[in-house]
Structures are given as structure tokens and as C-alpha cells.
Write an enzyme that holds these catalytic residues in place. Structure first.
Site, PDB file in Angstrom:
ATOM      1  N   HIS A  72       0.842  -1.195   0.000  1.00 35.06           N
ATOM      2  CA  HIS A  72       0.000   0.000   0.000  1.00 35.06           C
ATOM      3  C   HIS A  72       0.880   1.248   0.000  1.00 35.06           C
ATOM      4  CE1 HIS A  72      -4.227  -1.534   1.248  1.00 35.06           C
ATOM      5  NE2 HIS A  72      -3.632  -2.349   0.406  1.00 35.06           N
ATOM      6  N   TYR A 201      -8.994   5.608   7.784  1.00 36.26           N
ATOM      7  CA  TYR A 201      -9.106   5.941   9.203  1.00 36.26           C
ATOM      8  C   TYR A 201     -10.042   7.143   9.262  1.00 36.26           C
ATOM      9  CZ  TYR A 201      -4.847   3.188  10.210  1.00 36.26           C
ATOM     10  OH  TYR A 201      -3.923   2.187  10.352  1.00 36.26           O
ATOM     11  N   PRO A 293      -4.297   0.115  18.908  1.00 36.59           N
ATOM     12  CA  PRO A 293      -4.050  -0.297  17.522  1.00 36.59           C
ATOM     13  C   PRO A 293      -4.101   0.821  16.483  1.00 36.59           C
ATOM     14  CG  PRO A 293      -6.239  -0.978  18.231  1.00 36.59           C
ATOM     15  CD  PRO A 293      -5.567  -0.400  19.432  1.00 36.59           C
ATOM     16  N   LYS A 297       0.986  -0.329  15.202  1.00 34.33           N
ATOM     17  CA  LYS A 297       2.386  -0.479  15.627  1.00 34.33           C
ATOM     18  C   LYS A 297       2.673  -1.724  16.470  1.00 34.33           C
ATOM     19  CE  LYS A 297       4.346   3.031  13.731  1.00 34.33           C
ATOM     20  NZ  LYS A 297       3.968   2.594  12.391  1.00 34.33           N
ATOM     21  N   TYR A 386       4.000   6.397  10.272  1.00 35.56           N
ATOM     22  CA  TYR A 386       3.156   5.276   9.853  1.00 35.56           C
ATOM     23  C   TYR A 386       3.980   4.198   9.123  1.00 35.56           C
ATOM     24  CZ  TYR A 386      -1.090   2.844   8.471  1.00 35.56           C
ATOM     25  OH  TYR A 386      -2.068   1.893   8.320  1.00 35.56           O
TER      26      TYR A 386
HETATM   27  C1  PHB Z   1      -6.119  -4.411  10.966  1.00 30.91           C
HETATM   28  O1  PHB Z   1      -6.169  -4.649   9.752  1.00 30.91           O
HETATM   29  O2  PHB Z   1      -6.498  -5.223  11.797  1.00 30.91           O
HETATM   30  C2  PHB Z   1      -5.566  -3.110  11.409  1.00 30.91           C
HETATM   31  C3  PHB Z   1      -4.998  -2.247  10.481  1.00 30.91           C
HETATM   32  C4  PHB Z   1      -4.508  -1.016  10.880  1.00 30.91           C
HETATM   33  C5  PHB Z   1      -4.596  -0.651  12.204  1.00 30.91           C
HETATM   34  C6  PHB Z   1      -5.147  -1.514  13.140  1.00 30.91           C
HETATM   35  C7  PHB Z   1      -5.641  -2.749  12.744  1.00 30.91           C
HETATM   36  O3  PHB Z   1      -4.149   0.582  12.585  1.00 30.91           O
END
Ligand code: PHB
Ligand code: APR
Length: 395
Positions: A72, A201, A293, A297, A386
Site C-alpha cells: 500500500h 481511518y 491499535p 504499531k 506510519y
Molecule cells: C487491521 O487490519 O487489523 C488493522 C490495520 C490497521 C490498524 C489496526 C488494525 O491501525
């Protein structure tokens, strides 16, 4: 049994450390409390930093990830109806992330361990660590009712936050830092195509949303929910309705819903213990730190600890550089704290704190969102964290 490094826990930290050390000719024994199926049944995050990807390649376990993982080059941030794409590649001078589930990373590492023939004991109960501040530590455990002992040079505590390793350090040695958040994430995994080709997000007044994915045909979605919420109260229908209500209309219209393969609620918290070493015991991954989450990280910080301890142990065994052992904790913690800061910051930026926030903090949060999403420097700041900050050299 006798080995060079005894590894407690066969999550991603323990397995990756074991694999790297094996390839460097250093003997390990891994002791895991659960069965392989139990370990693989845990659904966790799925975004790998560039440095984690490189480490998995160095460990020789990247073949399937490179074939099936999705590179990505960007993520989307949605705030107040505004859609801001974070062009990770352009903002970081070419870095990207890899979308590949932690469960798959673990599966690949388990297979590599099996193929290597190096010892791994599942269903090991009553694991106890001894002689940590002596030069001859050892580990005892029970298997099939028999009490067994592993003598070793060093112990790697890779057994998560509820493991025995951290608890084996005498009281008063560790300092614990903690932040709890007044909400959790309700996650749903489904065999439906992801709503967007990149992760979204989104901040919304009804609460935060994350649209993630595991492949072109498997999606992972999360909703911010109050801590007292129970997963039994969330039918699939209710989940999908709430998700749509928190997404812009055009995105919601594209959402493909389906039966949940898994649904669970996890509280969000930040936790760190210092130092990450006591005598011959080293703590790695969740055994030493937890992140919410939001910054993706958790697994990446575990890989970061593995990177440092692995490089130190190779120099210890090849060059006699035992002076480096004392460097593990400060080196690892410098990167851990930056990951903690970013995870805390993203959580703070994107969630709805409701009554847990006063008017001033709400205004600061709004100003932060406005600033970070409109300033080139703000976007670079989020992007470089990130994709993952660089590792320091071990020398
Ligand atoms: C997930 O795909 O479970 C996931 C992806 C990004 C995050 C947290 C969880 O920041
Ligand atoms: N004895 C032996 N094994 C144990 C014990 C014990 N007393 N206690 C726990 N374990 C095992 C657990 O069963 C688990 O398989 O240690 C392993 C720890 O694995 P994880 O919790 O996955 O921790 P880690 O390998 O550090 O991985 C960090 O996983 O939890 C996520 O968000 C986290 O993504 C991050 C990553």
C-alpha cells in the site's frame, strides 16, 4: 536440555527471533503455553512497516508475503467530511507498507521453525525462569506431566503482556507507564471485498472507524465503542448499519456486507515497562509494551525489539561483544517510545472522547486535526511514523 537462547512464547516475537538466530547458527529452544491452533486462532492487526518486511525477508520467511501481501502506497484520513489521502510513498521518499495479516506472518514463521528442525515445545505449562541474575540461567516447565529443564546462556521473554517473563523480575526493578482510554474497538472480519483499495481511518461524531483489509476478498472493519459494550449485543446487521452511519455516503454506498467470520471487542491501552532487561532475561514485544491499535504499531514494535536483540546476540556469539547486552534496553526503548507516542497521538486525534474531554481539549483536538491534515509538514509527520522510523545501528 541445553541451548544458547531459551525463548518463552511462540507469538510473532518469539518465532521471528528464533528463526533469525537459527539462520545465524545460534541454538534456541522455544517454549509455548498454547497449542499451534490456538496461537493461529488469534486475529490481530495486518499492516507491516518497511523495516518489518525487510526483517522477515532477512529471516527467509517472506516468500508468501511477497506473493500474497498487498503493498500500500497510501492511506486515507477522513475528518469532518474531508477526505485526505496520505501519499505514504511520496511523503517518505519512497517507503510503503505491506498489508499482510499477523496470523499469516505467524503461520509462515511456524512452518519455517518446523522445517528447520529446531526445537519448539507447545502446551508447555508451569514455565518458570531461574537464575536470571546469575551466569547460568535456566527454565523449567511441565509437558505431559513431566518436569523438564532447559539450561541456557540467555532468556528471551516473548510471552506477551500476561506472560511469566516480566512477572519473574523482582518487585521494584521495573517502572510501569500506563494510559487507558475510555473506549474499545469492536472488530469484524468478513469475506467481502474491501470498501476501498486503501485503508480508511475516519473520525466521526458517532465515533472512530477503521476500514482495513487482509486481501482483495477479505475485509476487517473496526468501530469505536464504549468500554461497557458487549459483543453479544452487536448482530452483524447492527455492525454494518453503524459502520455505514459513520462513513461518507459515497463510501457507505460501496460497502459490501456479509456474515462475520469473527467479531470481538478489545479495550485500548498504552503500557510500557522499563528497563526491558533484568540480568540474563530480555523482554520483547507485548511482554514489555502495549499500544492502542490506531497506529498499527503492535507487531511492528515487536519486530523492532527482535531486530535489536538479534543483532546484539550475533555480535555477542561471533565477536564476544558482551558489552552490547546492556545496550538492548535503551536501544529498544528509544524506538518503542516513539511508537507509543505515535499510537497515542493517532488515538487522541481520531477518537471521540465525549464526556472524558473538556472544552479546551476538544478545541485542541480540532486544531490538531485541522493542522495535521492541511499542512505538508503535518502530513509528512504522520506518514514517516506510519511507515516506520529507521532502526539505529548496533555497533
Ligand atoms: C487491521 O487490519 O487489523 C488493522 C490495520 C490497521 C490498524 C489496526 C488494525 O491501525
Ligand atoms: N509460558 C509460555 N508461553 C506463554 C506464557 C507462558 N507463561 N504466557 C504467554 N505465552 C505465549 C502466548 O500463548 C503467546 O503465544 O506467548 C505468546 C505471546 O505472543 P503475543 O501475545 O502475540 O506477543 P508477541 O509475540 O510479542 O507479539 C506482539 O502480537 O499481541 C500482538 O499487538 C501485538 O501485534 C503485536 C504482537
Amino acid at each position: 536440555m541445553k541451548t544458547q537462547v531459551a525463548i518463552i512464547g511462540a507469538g510473532p516475537s518469539g518465532l521471528l527471533l528464533g528463526q533469525l538466530l537459527h539462520r545465524a547458527g545460534i541454538d534456541t529452544v522455544i517454549l509455548e503455553r498454547q497449542t499451534p491452533d490456538y496461537v493461529l486462532g488469534r486475529i490481530r492487526a495486518g499492516v507491516l512497516e518497511q523495516g518489518t518486511v525487510d526483517l522477515l525477508r532477512e529471516a527467509g520467511v517472506a516468500e508468501r508475503m511477497d506473493r500474497e501481501g498487498l503493498v500500500h502506497e497510501g492511506v486515507e484520513l477522513l475528518v469532518g467530511g474531508r477526505r485526505q489521502r496520505l501519499d505514504l510513498k511520496a511523503l517518505t521518499g519512497g517507503k510503503t507498507v505491506m498489508v499482510y495479516g499477523q496470523t499469516e506472518v505467524t503461520r509462515d514463521l511456524m512452518q519455517a521453525r518446523q522445517a528447520s528442525g529446531a526445537p519448539i515445545v507447545y502446551s508447555a505449562s508451569q514455565v518458570q525462569l531461574h537464575g536470571l541474575d546469575s551466569s547460568q540461567p535456566f527454565v523449567t516447565f511441565e509437558q505431559d506431566g513431566r518436569r523438564l529443564r532447559v539450561d541456557c546462556d540467555y532468556i528471551a521473554g516473548c510471552d506477551g503482556f500476561h506472560g511469566v517473563s516480566r512477572q519473574s523480575i523482582p518487585a521494584g526493578v521495573l517502572k510501569q507507564y500506563e494510559r487507558v482510554y475510555p473506549f474499545g474497538w469492536l472488530g469484524l472480519l468478513a469475506d467481502t471485498p474491501p470498501v476501498n483499495h486503501e485503508l480508511i481511518y475516519a473520525h466521526h461524531e458517532r465515533g472512530f472507524v477503521l476500514c482495513s483489509q487482509r486481501s482483495h476478498s477479505r475485509s476487517r472493519y473496526y468501530l469505536q465503542v464504549p468500554l461497557q459494550e458487549r459483543v453479544e449485543d452487536w448482530s452483524d446487521e447492527r455492525f454494518w448499519e453503524e459502520l455505514k452511519a459513520r462513513l461518507p455516503e459515497d463510501v457507505a454506498a460501496r460497502l459490501v456486507t456479509g456474515a462475520a467470520l469473527e467479531k470481538s471487542i478489545a479495550p485500548l491501552r498504552s503500557q510500557v515497562v522499563e528497563p526491558m532487561q533484568f540480568g540474563r532475561l530480555f523482554l520483547l514485544g507485548d511482554a514489555a509494551h502495549i499500544v492502542p491499535p490506531t497506529g498499527a504499531k503492535g507487531l511492528n514494535l515487536a519486530a523492532s525489539d527482535v531486530n535489536y536483540l538479534y543483532r546484539i546476540l550475533v555480535k555477542v556469539y561471533r565477536e564476544g561483544r558482551t558489552d552490547l547486552l546492556a545496550q538492548y534496553s535503551p536501544l529498544a526503548l528509544r524506538r518503542v517510545w516513539k511508537g507509543e507516542r505515535f499510537s497515542w497521538f493517532m488515538t487522541q486525534l481520531l477518537h471521540d472522547f465525549g464526556e472524558h474531554q473538556d472544552d479546551w481539549d476538544r478545541k485542541m483536538q480540532e486544531a490538531d486535526r485541522e493542522y495535521y491534515l492541511s499542512s505538508p509538514a503535518g502530513l509528512v509527520n504522520i506518514a514517516e511514523n506510519y511507515v516506520g522510523l529507521p532502526f539505529e545501528a548496533v555497533e
